[in-house]
Design a protein around this motif. Structure first.
Motif, PDB file in Angstrom:
ATOM      1  N   ALA A  32     -61.266   2.903  21.972  1.00 17.09           N
ATOM      2  CA  ALA A  32     -61.768   3.893  21.021  1.00 17.09           C
ATOM      3  C   ALA A  32     -62.989   4.598  21.584  1.00 17.09           C
ATOM      4  CB  ALA A  32     -62.138   3.204  19.717  1.00 17.09           C
ATOM      5  N   LEU A  33     -63.439   4.162  22.768  1.00 13.64           N
ATOM      6  CA  LEU A  33     -64.716   4.676  23.278  1.00 13.64           C
ATOM      7  C   LEU A  33     -64.558   5.752  24.340  1.00 13.64           C
ATOM      8  CD1 LEU A  33     -66.702   1.355  23.524  1.00 13.64           C
ATOM      9  CD2 LEU A  33     -66.972   3.159  21.857  1.00 13.64           C
ATOM     10  N   GLU A 130     -70.039  -4.179  21.683  1.00  9.52           N
ATOM     11  CA  GLU A 130     -70.355  -2.743  21.657  1.00  9.52           C
ATOM     12  C   GLU A 130     -69.380  -1.948  22.501  1.00  9.52           C
ATOM     13  OE1 GLU A 130     -72.664  -1.144  19.830  1.00  9.52           O
ATOM     14  OE2 GLU A 130     -73.023  -3.090  18.890  1.00  9.52           O
ATOM     15  N   GLY A 132     -66.291  -2.836  22.903  1.00  8.28           N
ATOM     16  CA  GLY A 132     -64.920  -3.082  22.469  1.00  8.28           C
ATOM     17  C   GLY A 132     -64.176  -4.007  23.425  1.00  8.28           C
ATOM     18  N   VAL A 133     -64.925  -4.904  24.060  1.00  3.50           N
ATOM     19  CA  VAL A 133     -64.296  -5.853  24.979  1.00  3.50           C
ATOM     20  C   VAL A 133     -63.567  -6.903  24.154  1.00  3.50           C
ATOM     21  CG1 VAL A 133     -64.763  -7.708  26.624  1.00  3.50           C
ATOM     22  CG2 VAL A 133     -65.970  -5.542  26.822  1.00  3.50           C
TER      23      VAL A 133
ATOM     24  N   PHE B  78     -67.687   0.047  11.776  1.00  5.24           N
ATOM     25  CA  PHE B  78     -68.285  -0.492  13.005  1.00  5.24           C
ATOM     26  C   PHE B  78     -67.201  -1.036  13.920  1.00  5.24           C
ATOM     27  CE2 PHE B  78     -71.596  -2.544  15.465  1.00  5.24           C
ATOM     28  CZ  PHE B  78     -71.003  -3.699  15.939  1.00  5.24           C
ATOM     29  N   ALA B  80     -63.896  -0.423  13.814  1.00  4.66           N
ATOM     30  CA  ALA B  80     -62.927   0.587  14.244  1.00  4.66           C
ATOM     31  C   ALA B  80     -63.507   1.504  15.306  1.00  4.66           C
ATOM     32  CB  ALA B  80     -62.458   1.403  13.041  1.00  4.66           C
ATOM     33  N   GLU B  81     -64.815   1.755  15.238  1.00  2.00           N
ATOM     34  CA  GLU B  81     -65.449   2.610  16.252  1.00  2.00           C
ATOM     35  C   GLU B  81     -65.357   1.982  17.632  1.00  2.00           C
ATOM     36  OE1 GLU B  81     -69.575   3.449  15.352  1.00  2.00           O
ATOM     37  OE2 GLU B  81     -68.873   4.392  13.494  1.00  2.00           O
ATOM     38  N   ARG B  82     -65.447   0.653  17.681  1.00  3.41           N
ATOM     39  CA  ARG B  82     -65.465   0.001  18.981  1.00  3.41           C
ATOM     40  C   ARG B  82     -64.097  -0.454  19.442  1.00  3.41           C
ATOM     41  NH1 ARG B  82     -69.628   0.250  16.529  1.00  3.41           N
ATOM     42  NH2 ARG B  82     -71.713   0.224  17.436  1.00  3.41           N
ATOM     43  N   TYR B  83     -63.276  -0.894  18.489  1.00  4.86           N
ATOM     44  CA  TYR B  83     -61.987  -1.443  18.873  1.00  4.86           C
ATOM     45  C   TYR B  83     -60.815  -0.532  18.557  1.00  4.86           C
ATOM     46  CZ  TYR B  83     -64.321  -5.757  20.017  1.00  4.86           C
ATOM     47  OH  TYR B  83     -65.127  -6.683  20.607  1.00  4.86           O
ATOM     48  N   GLY B  84     -61.079   0.571  17.912  1.00  2.00           N
ATOM     49  CA  GLY B  84     -59.999   1.491  17.585  1.00  2.00           C
ATOM     50  C   GLY B  84     -59.369   1.161  16.248  1.00  2.00           C
TER      51      GLY B  84
END
Lengths: 182, 159
Positions: A32-33, A130, A132-133, B78, B80-84
């Protein structure tokens, strides 16, 4: 004639959807990043915990983050390819040591070699969240503006390097031969 | 061996070491939110149910954020922003998910409409068909023929 064609048509449409869907890998969750600014982090360095290293330190450069841990077997496997990436990609690679013991991490690097320009200790894994790992290893490519441009999930493969990462590094214009003095 | 010693040391050294049963209301809220999130490691489990390290970490994050006063919506954002969006069990209502949410109902509507049209068409076609006088005559002869044959010897009906 038309009535026999309709179920066939519906079937072919379904085949189309399945052909695409079944070839996708649900383990590869798209990041998502991509296109978002790299999370600002500041963590103790692995080699000297009293010193901090921040994402900001790499501003203005094209760089790569490689998330790894000494307890992670695929990280060990990909390590030669990390070396390749450093050599061929020309961009500095920062290691994010994820949920690891610094002593183990240092021993691991001594054993396998340290191509990283710096390593930081994310002992709690909070910086990992932060980013998304969700597994180790993962690799991120970040451009000069500090925007994440690519995420590679899982160990590096020659195909991933050749087809995705190295071309991206080239497009972004990383300098060859290590970090620029600027 | 050394594990027990370090555990004891940790409990002495970290006074907070929050017991997960210290605040059942908070825990209930943590689980409620955790059940809305997919564990990306064990993808068929919620973060509430999964034993993966990441799930434990994220539950801790949820707990921290709740104690900071964040709302469920903020916490889900929070994540969804990082993990989709994949991390949310209930997909958001977006242009890309309209088909997902409305699709089944739309298909049902199409199916019912097709069924209704089909029934109406068939009923009309039944009404339209009538026997011609020649066919009525043939039908009568056949019926009379079988009636006579069933009571006497079996003779084929005269066409």
């Amino acid at each position: 004639m038309k009535r026999y064609l309709l179920p066939l048509l519906v079937f072919l449409v379904l085949v189309g959807f399945f052909a695409v869907g079944l070839n996708l890998n649900p383990r590869e969750v798209p990041s998502a990043l991509i296109g978002k600014p790299v999370p600002a982090f500041s963590l103790p360095r692995l080699d000297d915990a009293s010193q901090k290293f921040a994402a900001e330190d790499m501003k203005g450069k094209v760089w790569v983050i490689n998330v790894w841990a000494s307890w992670c077997a695929p990280c060990r496997q990909e390590h030669p390819l990390v070396n390749e990436m450093v050599k061929l990609g020309g961009a500095p690679v920062v290691g994010l040591n994820y949920k690891d013991k610094p002593e183990n991490a240092r021993a691991w690097l001594t054993e396998l070699g340290n191509p990283f320009v710096a390593n930081v200790s994310d002992i709690e894994g909070l910086v990992g969240i932060e980013f998304g790992v969700y597994g180790v290893p993962e690799t991120f490519v970040i451009d000069q503006a500090g925007v994440i441009r690519l995420k590679h999930i899982g160990p590096l493969t020659p195909e991933a390097l050749r087809d995705k990462i190295l071309p991206m590094l080239k497009t972004l214009g990383g300098t060859l031969g290590g970090t620029p003095s600027a | 061996m050394s594990c027990a010693a370090t555990l004891a040391a940790a409990q002495v050294a970290s006074p907070q070491a929050p017991s997960t049963f210290a605040d059942p209301v908070l825990e209930a809220r943590v689980l409620a939110i955790a059940e809305e999130l997919r564990c990306l490691v064990c993808q068929n489990e919620t973060i509430a149910a999964s034993h993966a390290d990441l799930a434990v970490d994220l539950r801790k994050q949820i707990r921290t954020k709740l104690t900071q006063g964040q709302s469920q919506a903020q916490i889900l954002d929070f994540m969804a922003e990082r993990y989709g969006d994949f991390v949310l069990y209930r997909p958001r209502w977006k242009a890309s998910t309209v088909m997902l949410w409305a699709g089944p109902f739309a298909l049902l509507l199409v199916a019912f409409t097709a069924l209704a049209m089909n029934i109406r068409r068939r009923r009309q076609s039944v009404v339209k068909t009538e026997l011609t006088p020649a066919e009525i005559e043939r039908a009568r002869r056949l019926l009379d023929g079988t009636a006579a044959a069933s009571s006497a010897t079996r003779t084929p009906p005269t066409p």
